[in-house]
Design a protein around this motif. Structure first.
Motif, PDB file in Angstrom:
ATOM      1  N   GLN A   1       6.974  17.552  -3.862  1.00 49.42           N
ATOM      2  CA  GLN A   1       6.990  17.248  -2.433  1.00 49.42           C
ATOM      3  C   GLN A   1       7.756  15.968  -2.106  1.00 49.42           C
ATOM      4  O   GLN A   1       8.217  15.791  -0.983  1.00 49.42           O
ATOM      5  CB  GLN A   1       5.552  17.136  -1.912  1.00 49.42           C
ATOM      6  N   ASN A   2       7.843  15.067  -3.066  1.00 54.25           N
ATOM      7  CA  ASN A   2       8.478  13.779  -2.813  1.00 54.25           C
ATOM      8  C   ASN A   2       9.578  13.549  -3.842  1.00 54.25           C
ATOM      9  O   ASN A   2       9.310  13.173  -4.980  1.00 54.25           O
ATOM     10  CB  ASN A   2       7.445  12.649  -2.873  1.00 54.25           C
ATOM     11  N   MET A   3      10.812  13.775  -3.449  1.00 54.71           N
ATOM     12  CA  MET A   3      11.927  13.629  -4.371  1.00 54.71           C
ATOM     13  C   MET A   3      12.304  12.171  -4.607  1.00 54.71           C
ATOM     14  O   MET A   3      13.224  11.873  -5.371  1.00 54.71           O
ATOM     15  CB  MET A   3      13.147  14.406  -3.846  1.00 54.71           C
ATOM     16  N   LYS A   4      11.610  11.269  -3.949  1.00 56.93           N
ATOM     17  CA  LYS A   4      11.817   9.844  -4.209  1.00 56.93           C
ATOM     18  C   LYS A   4      10.850   9.321  -5.269  1.00 56.93           C
ATOM     19  O   LYS A   4      10.890   8.141  -5.620  1.00 56.93           O
ATOM     20  CB  LYS A   4      11.645   9.037  -2.916  1.00 56.93           C
TER      21      LYS A   4
ATOM     22  N   LEU B   1       0.897  13.856  -9.062  1.00 60.43           N
ATOM     23  CA  LEU B   1       2.205  13.977  -8.429  1.00 60.43           C
ATOM     24  C   LEU B   1       2.212  15.102  -7.398  1.00 60.43           C
ATOM     25  O   LEU B   1       2.866  15.009  -6.350  1.00 60.43           O
ATOM     26  CB  LEU B   1       3.249  14.240  -9.521  1.00 60.43           C
ATOM     27  N   TYR B   2       1.475  16.169  -7.680  1.00 63.72           N
ATOM     28  CA  TYR B   2       1.398  17.305  -6.773  1.00 63.72           C
ATOM     29  C   TYR B   2       0.281  17.163  -5.749  1.00 63.72           C
ATOM     30  O   TYR B   2       0.420  17.613  -4.613  1.00 63.72           O
ATOM     31  CB  TYR B   2       1.184  18.592  -7.586  1.00 63.72           C
TER      32      TYR B   2
ATOM     33  N   THR C   1       0.791  -1.232   0.000  1.00 64.80           N
ATOM     34  CA  THR C   1       0.000   0.000   0.000  1.00 64.80           C
ATOM     35  C   THR C   1       0.822   1.279   0.000  1.00 64.80           C
ATOM     36  O   THR C   1       0.269   2.362  -0.186  1.00 64.80           O
ATOM     37  CB  THR C   1      -0.932   0.022   1.217  1.00 64.80           C
ATOM     38  N   SER C   2       2.124   1.205   0.192  1.00 62.62           N
ATOM     39  CA  SER C   2       2.930   2.419   0.312  1.00 62.62           C
ATOM     40  C   SER C   2       3.063   3.125  -1.037  1.00 62.62           C
ATOM     41  O   SER C   2       2.894   2.508  -2.097  1.00 62.62           O
ATOM     42  CB  SER C   2       4.320   2.064   0.841  1.00 62.62           C
ATOM     43  N   PRO C   3       3.387   4.429  -1.016  1.00 63.65           N
ATOM     44  CA  PRO C   3       3.551   5.167  -2.278  1.00 63.65           C
ATOM     45  C   PRO C   3       4.556   4.531  -3.227  1.00 63.65           C
ATOM     46  O   PRO C   3       4.366   4.546  -4.437  1.00 63.65           O
ATOM     47  CB  PRO C   3       4.008   6.554  -1.822  1.00 63.65           C
TER      48      PRO C   3
END
Length: 246
Positions: free
Chosen positions: A170-173, A138-139, A117-119
């Motif tokens: 917000q999420n550079m991964k 993404l945003y 379930t994780s991003p």
């Protein structure tokens, strides 16, 4: 190997689920890819994708196809005028559509199936306007999705380049796949003629904002125009990059 396909209705939308070949073999959890346009990208390549998974050449993924009600509304982030007389305006109901995916579709899938379930295990993919709304997600939902696929994304859409420039990632991964045909926009006399230029602009903005180049694949497909046949041909490559084999 025969694909395991299930169909349900959530509200007024048909949802189509494809379970990977290994799903019935054990108790492990699987990554999920949510696909716009009812999963057309997948189901027109069903035999090929299933064979790739069964042969160990593609990660085992649960695919969820979500039907559009009116794609000019569902896949646009805000209202905009039609590109030409005689066409309907863009409705700009992308936030409502994404809220449906996040608040109704994903919880249902996570309850019923063995999902990771994780991003980092949850992707959202589409073509054309479907690619546009995927990168808008993404945003809007960086804590829900971590893999984003845009095949020939409609980044000519009014205000989208400005939106990307004004809003930082917000999420550079995040892991992002973007492609465009080298001949997209050829023969157009409206903003769509800038397909290639604007896709490159979005990619460069991601890098300027600090997204590692290793996390974003940008591919210009030589000779391709804007069309379903080209989208389907590039879909397996998008999956392979977004969900690399371990």
């Amino acid at each position: 190997m025969t694909a395991i396909i299930e169909k349900i209705m959530l509200g007024t939308r048909e949802i189509t689920i494809l379970l990977p070949p290994d799903y019935v073999k054990g108790r492990e959890n699987f990554a999920v890819a949510y696909i716009h346009d009812g999963g057309d990208l997948l189901y027109k390549q069903l035999a090929a994708v299933t064979e790739l998974m069964a042969g160990g050449k593609l990660a085992q993924i649960i695919f969820v196809g979500i039907a559009a009600e009116q794609r000019l509304d569902d896949y646009t982030p805000w209202p905009a005028a039609a590109l030409a007389a005689g066409y309907r305006d863009f409705g700009g109901k992308g936030d409502q559509y994404l809220a449906f995916v996040v608040n109704e579709v994903k919880p249902y899938i996570d309850r019923k199936y063995r999902t990771s379930t994780s991003p980092e295990h949850t992707g959202i993919i589409g073509a054309s306007l479907g690619g546009l709304i995927s990168l808008y997600a993404l945003y809007r939902y960086p804590d829900i999705f971590g893999r984003f696929g845009s095949i020939s994304g409609s980044f000519w859409y009014e205000g989208f380049i400005e939106f990307v420039k004004e809003n930082r990632l917000q999420n550079m991964k995040s892991r992002i796949y973007m492609d465009v045909g080298s001949r997209e926009g050829a023969g157009k006399n409206n903003i769509q003629r800038e397909m290639l230029i604007r896709t490159g602009e979005v990619y460069n903005q991601f890098l300027e904002q600090g997204l590692p180049a290793a996390n974003c694949r940008y591919w210009i497909s030589e000779g391709d125009t804007h069309g379903q046949l080209y989208f389907m041909q590039r879909f397996p490559a998008a999956l392979n990059w977004l969900y690399p084999l371990k």
